[in-house]
Design a protein around this motif. Structure first.
Motif, PDB file in Angstrom:
ATOM      1  N   GLN A   1       0.829  -1.203   0.000  1.00 20.46           N
ATOM      2  CA  GLN A   1       0.000   0.000   0.000  1.00 20.46           C
ATOM      3  C   GLN A   1       0.866   1.256   0.000  1.00 20.46           C
ATOM      4  O   GLN A   1       0.567   2.233  -0.686  1.00 20.46           O
ATOM      5  N   THR A   2       1.954   1.225   0.740  1.00 22.67           N
ATOM      6  CA  THR A   2       2.862   2.373   0.774  1.00 22.67           C
ATOM      7  C   THR A   2       3.483   2.610  -0.597  1.00 22.67           C
ATOM      8  O   THR A   2       3.606   3.752  -1.041  1.00 22.67           O
ATOM      9  N   ALA A   3       3.878   1.525  -1.256  1.00 27.24           N
ATOM     10  CA  ALA A   3       4.466   1.667  -2.600  1.00 27.24           C
ATOM     11  C   ALA A   3       3.455   2.273  -3.567  1.00 27.24           C
ATOM     12  O   ALA A   3       3.794   3.166  -4.363  1.00 27.24           O
TER      13      ALA A   3
ATOM     14  N   ASP B   1       2.979  10.734   5.465  1.00 23.48           N
ATOM     15  CA  ASP B   1       3.549  10.514   6.799  1.00 23.48           C
ATOM     16  C   ASP B   1       2.659   9.597   7.638  1.00 23.48           C
ATOM     17  O   ASP B   1       3.154   8.707   8.335  1.00 23.48           O
ATOM     18  N   VAL B   2       1.353   9.815   7.591  1.00 22.93           N
ATOM     19  CA  VAL B   2       0.424   8.990   8.359  1.00 22.93           C
ATOM     20  C   VAL B   2       0.497   7.544   7.884  1.00 22.93           C
ATOM     21  O   VAL B   2       0.569   6.609   8.692  1.00 22.93           O
ATOM     22  N   GLN B   3       0.512   7.339   6.592  1.00 24.29           N
ATOM     23  CA  GLN B   3       0.556   5.977   6.056  1.00 24.29           C
ATOM     24  C   GLN B   3       1.885   5.305   6.375  1.00 24.29           C
ATOM     25  O   GLN B   3       1.928   4.123   6.709  1.00 24.29           O
ATOM     26  N   THR B   4       2.971   6.055   6.294  1.00 20.22           N
ATOM     27  CA  THR B   4       4.280   5.497   6.644  1.00 20.22           C
ATOM     28  C   THR B   4       4.327   5.134   8.120  1.00 20.22           C
ATOM     29  O   THR B   4       4.830   4.077   8.493  1.00 20.22           O
ATOM     30  N   GLN B   5       3.773   5.978   8.979  1.00 25.53           N
ATOM     31  CA  GLN B   5       3.742   5.692  10.417  1.00 25.53           C
ATOM     32  C   GLN B   5       2.925   4.443  10.704  1.00 25.53           C
ATOM     33  O   GLN B   5       3.297   3.622  11.539  1.00 25.53           O
TER      34      GLN B   5
END
Length: 162
Positions: free
Chosen positions: A43-45, A89-93
């Motif tokens: 999902q991050t990618a 940032d939220v998704q990475t966290q």
């Protein structure tokens, strides 16, 4: 019940089955966490690809805006860029939290004896005899299902208390 009847071998088998089921549940939970971590990475990618495309569009718009020097447009574009960056940032966290919550759990060998002692204490019995060691046989369907269900229910209640 098996402890009350003095049948320590059946009690040990019940305890082994309960510990095995607990370990299996932990293994499934560990596997689920790993799958969640992989899904979060994918999902991050995907999100990074979208953000990159959006940033390219923002840069093109900023070029056009800078030529006209319209401060309102520049401010709006910067706000949009900051919003997209905060979303990233939220998704990475979230992905990092998922990864950090994935832990490896091990079960000590003495859990079978501890479970037997807890069950004996709950039943009001005193285990003065030494439990036989070295016999860790596996039993499939030969154990009575009614006794197994009751032990599973007790184990579930113990888990709820902890």
């Amino acid at each position: 019940k098996a402890i009350q009847k003095g049948n320590m071998e059946v009690a040990r088998i019940h305890a082994e089955n309960a510990i095995r089921q607990k370990n299996q549940a932990i293994s499934f939970l560990r596997m689920s966490a790993r799958v969640d971590a992989v899904a979060a990475r994918v999902q991050t990618a995907v999100t990074m690809g979208k953000v990159t495309k959006s940033m390219a569009g923002v840069v093109k718009s900023m070029d056009a805006t800078l030529k006209s020097m319209n401060l309102e447009k520049i401010s709006a574009l910067m706000d949009k860029f900051e919003h997209q960056f905060e979303t990233l940032d939220v998704q990475t966290q979230q992905m990092e939290d998922t990864m950090s919550n994935t832990t490896t759990l091990t079960t000590p060998q003495n859990q079978v004896d501890m479970l037997l002692q807890e069950m004996a204490d709950e039943a009001g019995l005193d285990l003065n005899m030494e439990l036989p060691q070295g016999q860790t046989s596996s039993v499939g369907t030969s154990v009575a299902s009614a006794e197994q269900d009751e032990l599973s229910q007790r184990l579930a209640r113990l888990r709820d208390q902890v």
